[in-house]
Design a protein around this motif. Structure first.
Motif, PDB file in Angstrom:
ATOM      1  N   ARG A 121      42.446  47.181  44.253  1.00  0.00           N
ATOM      2  CA  ARG A 121      43.697  46.468  44.012  1.00  0.00           C
ATOM      3  C   ARG A 121      43.395  45.084  43.461  1.00  0.00           C
ATOM      4  NH1 ARG A 121      45.090  50.940  44.891  1.00  0.00           N
ATOM      5  NH2 ARG A 121      46.694  51.704  46.358  1.00  0.00           N
ATOM      6  N   VAL A 122      44.249  44.637  42.557  1.00  0.00           N
ATOM      7  CA  VAL A 122      44.230  43.264  42.061  1.00  0.00           C
ATOM      8  C   VAL A 122      45.620  42.695  42.285  1.00  0.00           C
ATOM      9  CG1 VAL A 122      43.995  41.764  40.045  1.00  0.00           C
ATOM     10  CG2 VAL A 122      42.442  43.714  40.340  1.00  0.00           C
ATOM     11  N   ILE A 123      45.702  41.507  42.856  1.00  0.00           N
ATOM     12  CA  ILE A 123      46.985  40.856  43.090  1.00  0.00           C
ATOM     13  C   ILE A 123      46.909  39.434  42.571  1.00  0.00           C
ATOM     14  CG2 ILE A 123      46.295  40.239  45.459  1.00  0.00           C
ATOM     15  CD1 ILE A 123      49.276  40.403  46.228  1.00  0.00           C
ATOM     16  N   ALA A 124      47.917  39.017  41.826  1.00  0.00           N
ATOM     17  CA  ALA A 124      47.925  37.684  41.215  1.00  0.00           C
ATOM     18  C   ALA A 124      49.049  36.842  41.795  1.00  0.00           C
ATOM     19  CB  ALA A 124      48.080  37.786  39.701  1.00  0.00           C
ATOM     20  N   THR A 125      48.690  35.630  42.236  1.00  0.00           N
ATOM     21  CA  THR A 125      49.697  34.698  42.730  1.00  0.00           C
ATOM     22  C   THR A 125      49.929  33.568  41.735  1.00  0.00           C
ATOM     23  OG1 THR A 125      48.004  33.525  44.007  1.00  0.00           O
ATOM     24  CG2 THR A 125      49.248  35.243  45.141  1.00  0.00           C
ATOM     25  N   CYS A 126      49.656  33.859  40.475  1.00  0.00           N
ATOM     26  CA  CYS A 126      50.077  33.000  39.371  1.00  0.00           C
ATOM     27  C   CYS A 126      50.778  33.908  38.372  1.00  0.00           C
ATOM     28  CB  CYS A 126      48.891  32.287  38.717  1.00  0.00           C
ATOM     29  SG  CYS A 126      47.700  33.411  37.946  1.00  0.00           S
ATOM     30  N   GLY A 127      51.640  33.336  37.547  1.00  0.00           N
ATOM     31  CA  GLY A 127      52.320  34.130  36.530  1.00  0.00           C
ATOM     32  C   GLY A 127      51.454  34.281  35.290  1.00  0.00           C
ATOM     33  N   VAL A 128      51.658  35.372  34.556  1.00  0.00           N
ATOM     34  CA  VAL A 128      50.949  35.577  33.289  1.00  0.00           C
ATOM     35  C   VAL A 128      51.949  36.031  32.237  1.00  0.00           C
ATOM     36  CG1 VAL A 128      48.700  36.107  34.286  1.00  0.00           C
ATOM     37  CG2 VAL A 128      50.338  37.957  33.927  1.00  0.00           C
ATOM     38  N   ARG A 129      51.679  35.672  30.993  1.00  0.00           N
ATOM     39  CA  ARG A 129      52.493  36.168  29.887  1.00  0.00           C
ATOM     40  C   ARG A 129      52.139  37.611  29.567  1.00  0.00           C
ATOM     41  NH1 ARG A 129      51.986  32.794  24.877  1.00  0.00           N
ATOM     42  NH2 ARG A 129      54.067  33.583  24.376  1.00  0.00           N
ATOM     43  N   ALA A 130      50.886  37.944  29.777  1.00  0.00           N
ATOM     44  CA  ALA A 130      50.419  39.317  29.571  1.00  0.00           C
ATOM     45  C   ALA A 130      49.278  39.576  30.536  1.00  0.00           C
ATOM     46  CB  ALA A 130      49.957  39.514  28.130  1.00  0.00           C
ATOM     47  N   VAL A 131      49.208  40.790  31.063  1.00  0.00           N
ATOM     48  CA  VAL A 131      48.136  41.159  31.996  1.00  0.00           C
ATOM     49  C   VAL A 131      46.806  41.129  31.252  1.00  0.00           C
ATOM     50  CG1 VAL A 131      47.225  43.001  33.448  1.00  0.00           C
ATOM     51  CG2 VAL A 131      49.690  42.529  33.425  1.00  0.00           C
ATOM     52  N   PRO A 132      45.830  40.349  31.714  1.00  0.00           N
ATOM     53  CA  PRO A 132      44.551  40.227  30.992  1.00  0.00           C
ATOM     54  C   PRO A 132      43.755  41.521  31.007  1.00  0.00           C
ATOM     55  CG  PRO A 132      44.872  38.398  32.542  1.00  0.00           C
ATOM     56  CD  PRO A 132      45.920  39.422  32.858  1.00  0.00           C
ATOM     57  N   PRO A 133      43.063  41.836  29.914  1.00  0.00           N
ATOM     58  CA  PRO A 133      42.235  43.048  29.867  1.00  0.00           C
ATOM     59  C   PRO A 133      41.191  43.100  30.970  1.00  0.00           C
ATOM     60  CG  PRO A 133      42.500  42.103  27.668  1.00  0.00           C
ATOM     61  CD  PRO A 133      43.083  41.119  28.629  1.00  0.00           C
ATOM     62  N   ALA A 134      40.649  41.948  31.360  1.00  0.00           N
ATOM     63  CA  ALA A 134      39.595  41.931  32.381  1.00  0.00           C
ATOM     64  C   ALA A 134      40.074  42.518  33.698  1.00  0.00           C
ATOM     65  CB  ALA A 134      39.093  40.503  32.594  1.00  0.00           C
ATOM     66  N   TRP A 135      41.336  42.296  34.055  1.00  0.00           N
ATOM     67  CA  TRP A 135      41.835  42.849  35.308  1.00  0.00           C
ATOM     68  C   TRP A 135      41.831  44.368  35.268  1.00  0.00           C
ATOM     69  CZ3 TRP A 135      46.827  39.493  36.404  1.00  0.00           C
ATOM     70  CH2 TRP A 135      46.448  38.145  36.516  1.00  0.00           C
ATOM     71  N   ILE A 136      42.182  44.904  34.119  1.00  0.00           N
ATOM     72  CA  ILE A 136      42.203  46.364  33.979  1.00  0.00           C
ATOM     73  C   ILE A 136      40.789  46.911  34.005  1.00  0.00           C
ATOM     74  CG2 ILE A 136      42.874  48.268  32.457  1.00  0.00           C
ATOM     75  CD1 ILE A 136      45.145  46.452  31.441  1.00  0.00           C
ATOM     76  N   GLU A 137      39.880  46.258  33.280  1.00  0.00           N
ATOM     77  CA  GLU A 137      38.492  46.709  33.219  1.00  0.00           C
ATOM     78  C   GLU A 137      37.835  46.684  34.594  1.00  0.00           C
ATOM     79  OE1 GLU A 137      36.898  43.939  30.481  1.00  0.00           O
ATOM     80  OE2 GLU A 137      38.037  44.731  28.754  1.00  0.00           O
ATOM     81  N   GLN A 138      38.244  45.750  35.457  1.00  0.00           N
ATOM     82  CA  GLN A 138      37.602  45.586  36.756  1.00  0.00           C
ATOM     83  C   GLN A 138      38.304  46.363  37.873  1.00  0.00           C
ATOM     84  OE1 GLN A 138      37.091  41.334  37.451  1.00  0.00           O
ATOM     85  NE2 GLN A 138      36.311  41.044  35.379  1.00  0.00           N
ATOM     86  N   THR A 139      39.321  47.142  37.519  1.00  0.00           N
ATOM     87  CA  THR A 139      40.043  47.958  38.502  1.00  0.00           C
ATOM     88  C   THR A 139      39.668  49.420  38.298  1.00  0.00           C
ATOM     89  OG1 THR A 139      41.895  46.401  38.462  1.00  0.00           O
ATOM     90  CG2 THR A 139      42.323  48.574  39.398  1.00  0.00           C
ATOM     91  N   ARG A 140      39.367  50.102  39.390  1.00  0.00           N
ATOM     92  CA  ARG A 140      38.961  51.502  39.276  1.00  0.00           C
ATOM     93  C   ARG A 140      40.134  52.348  38.768  1.00  0.00           C
ATOM     94  NH1 ARG A 140      41.399  54.656  42.903  1.00  0.00           N
ATOM     95  NH2 ARG A 140      42.083  53.799  44.900  1.00  0.00           N
ATOM     96  N   THR A 141      39.834  53.494  38.207  1.00  0.00           N
ATOM     97  CA  THR A 141      40.871  54.427  37.775  1.00  0.00           C
ATOM     98  C   THR A 141      41.728  54.826  38.979  1.00  0.00           C
ATOM     99  OG1 THR A 141      39.479  55.307  36.017  1.00  0.00           O
ATOM    100  CG2 THR A 141      41.310  56.685  36.754  1.00  0.00           C
ATOM    101  N   GLY A 142      43.015  54.724  38.822  1.00  0.00           N
ATOM    102  CA  GLY A 142      43.943  54.994  39.912  1.00  0.00           C
ATOM    103  C   GLY A 142      44.263  53.777  40.743  1.00  0.00           C
ATOM    104  N   GLY A 143      43.511  52.704  40.534  1.00  0.00           N
ATOM    105  CA  GLY A 143      43.794  51.454  41.237  1.00  0.00           C
ATOM    106  C   GLY A 143      45.036  50.781  40.688  1.00  0.00           C
ATOM    107  N   GLN A 144      45.485  49.754  41.379  1.00  0.00           N
ATOM    108  CA  GLN A 144      46.736  49.103  41.002  1.00  0.00           C
ATOM    109  C   GLN A 144      46.564  47.600  40.823  1.00  0.00           C
ATOM    110  OE1 GLN A 144      49.801  50.137  43.823  1.00  0.00           O
ATOM    111  NE2 GLN A 144      49.711  52.318  43.343  1.00  0.00           N
ATOM    112  N   ILE A 145      47.390  47.074  39.929  1.00  0.00           N
ATOM    113  CA  ILE A 145      47.447  45.630  39.661  1.00  0.00           C
ATOM    114  C   ILE A 145      48.872  45.171  39.932  1.00  0.00           C
ATOM    115  CG2 ILE A 145      47.239  43.829  37.899  1.00  0.00           C
ATOM    116  CD1 ILE A 145      45.258  45.741  36.449  1.00  0.00           C
ATOM    117  N   LEU A 146      49.012  44.163  40.772  1.00  0.00           N
ATOM    118  CA  LEU A 146      50.326  43.604  41.086  1.00  0.00           C
ATOM    119  C   LEU A 146      50.361  42.180  40.559  1.00  0.00           C
ATOM    120  CD1 LEU A 146      52.906  44.536  42.710  1.00  0.00           C
ATOM    121  CD2 LEU A 146      52.015  43.134  44.582  1.00  0.00           C
TER     122      LEU A 146
END
Length: 372
Positions: free
Chosen positions: A187-212
């Motif tokens: 899981r990745v959770i962000a407590t700051c706002g983003v204009r777009a989800v950064p590619p690094a968060w996706i690359e560092q999350t396992r398949t089936g994992g979630q980003i909030l």
């Protein structure tokens, strides 16, 4: 029962009743973490009735400090990138740059993260360390990595966590690049706002994992999104609703507007869509999707109020105002901003004006899209 214990219990009861604190594992985690332990350096309180907004410091031991710690409110802990409560005697009118998020939102997001025992979690934005501590109480410190951009904020959080005997992996750096050394994360959770989800968060999350993460923009409307990472390296998922708002990551803050264009230039015409759509959270989000590079300012000119959108990169601008019951727009530049707003907003309205919870965020190698 001590004063802080009683206030803590009352806060937990309010969050449970309000629905942000929903399951027993997170209730136990929240019970284990006293919020005042992360606000020993004080916080800033808004000065009632001030224009522009002014802030005054509230330090540990001041009247109301402990009550404020256990209020369900976001508490500003840093202003203008460097100013902290102990620096101020009197008032300051600069912009906040760090805060302790209201506990009900912290717990709502942690519940929405859908963690399971043993999950490895990357938190973007340590802040005061309160949410980090709750994560550690739920999963164990060895399963939590938290990254903070500001070295001073990070050091204060490290000290507060250590005082409670909690030692997650703490990193000082750009949260938008994640922390590859600890990947992959469940899981990745962000407590700051983003204009777009950064590619690094996706690359560092396992398949089936979630980003909030909270996805927003320069017009100030944002929403919580929960994305699932797919085998092909893309991620997608819904907006969760609730008008969630965080400060944008510092590197994604809007650039200074600089010298404004001559707003008497440009072509003027009637418009069926008035600038009143910028006052509503949902419709402003739709507008923001149409013109993501635009910033907004409101001016009093010639006895009327004009809402102005300016895109500093392209130089395009649009000024919208009402005159004798009719909406007018005057615009100029290579990309007529209000034409784009009318087209995009019209398609959304033609589709039945779907709620933001019906929107889907998709992130691919080509970038991020948000569609209803």
């Amino acid at each position: 029962m001590t004063d802080h214990a009683q206030l803590h219990k009352q806060l937990l009861d309010r969050m449970t009743t309000g629905g942000s604190l929903r399951t027993e594992p997170w209730k136990r985690a929240a019970e284990a973490v006293p919020r005042h332990a992360f606000l020993g350096g004080g916080y800033f309180r808004r000065v009632a009735g001030s224009t522009p907004t002014a802030w005054e410091s509230v330090r540990e031991g001041d009247s109301g400090w402990l009550d404020g710690c256990y209020s369900d409110e976001s508490l500003v802990t840093q202003i203008a990138g460097t100013v902290v409560p102990e620096d101020i005697r009197g008032q300051i009118t600069r912009e906040p740059t760090s805060s302790s998020t209201l506990p009900s939102l912290v717990l709502r997001m942690l519940e929405d993260l859908q963690v399971e025992d043993g999950h490895q979690v990357l938190e973007i934005g340590t802040g005061t360390g309160y949410s980090t501590a709750v994560l550690c109480a739920r999963l164990g410190a060895g399963n939590v990595t938290s990254i903070e951009y500001d070295p001073w904020v990070s050091s204060q959080a490290r000290a507060a966590l250590g005082h409670l005997g909690t030692y997650p992996t703490l990193v000082t750096g750009d949260g938008l690049t994640g922390h590859g050394a600890g990947a992959p994360y469940d899981r990745v959770i962000a407590t700051c706002g983003v204009r777009a989800v950064p590619p690094a968060w996706i690359e560092q999350t396992r398949t089936g994992g979630q980003i909030l993460a909270t996805v927003g923009g320069w017009l100030g409307s944002s929403e919580l999104a929960r994305l699932t990472v797919h085998e092909d390296g893309t991620a997608s998922g819904p907006l969760l609703g609730g008008a969630v708002n965080f400060m944008l990551a510092r590197s994604q803050q809007p650039p200074p507007l600089g010298l404004l264009p001559n707003l008497d230039d440009g072509k003027e015409r009637p418009t069926v869509i008035g600038s009143d759509i910028l006052a509503n959270w949902t419709t402003r989000f739709v507008v923001q999707l149409a013109v993501p590079g635009a910033q907004r300012l409101t001016l009093e000119r010639d006895g009327r109020t004009e809402d102005v959108l300016v895109d500093t990169e392209t130089g395009s601008w649009a000024a919208v105002y009402e005159d004798e019951g009719q909406w007018l727009v005057r615009q100029d530049g290579p990309a007529p901003l209000w034409d784009t707003v009318e087209e995009h907003f019209g398609r959304w309205r033609h589709a039945g004006a779907p709620a933001l919870e019906e929107f889907t965020v998709t992130v691919t190698a080509e970038g991020q899209t948000i569609r209803w």
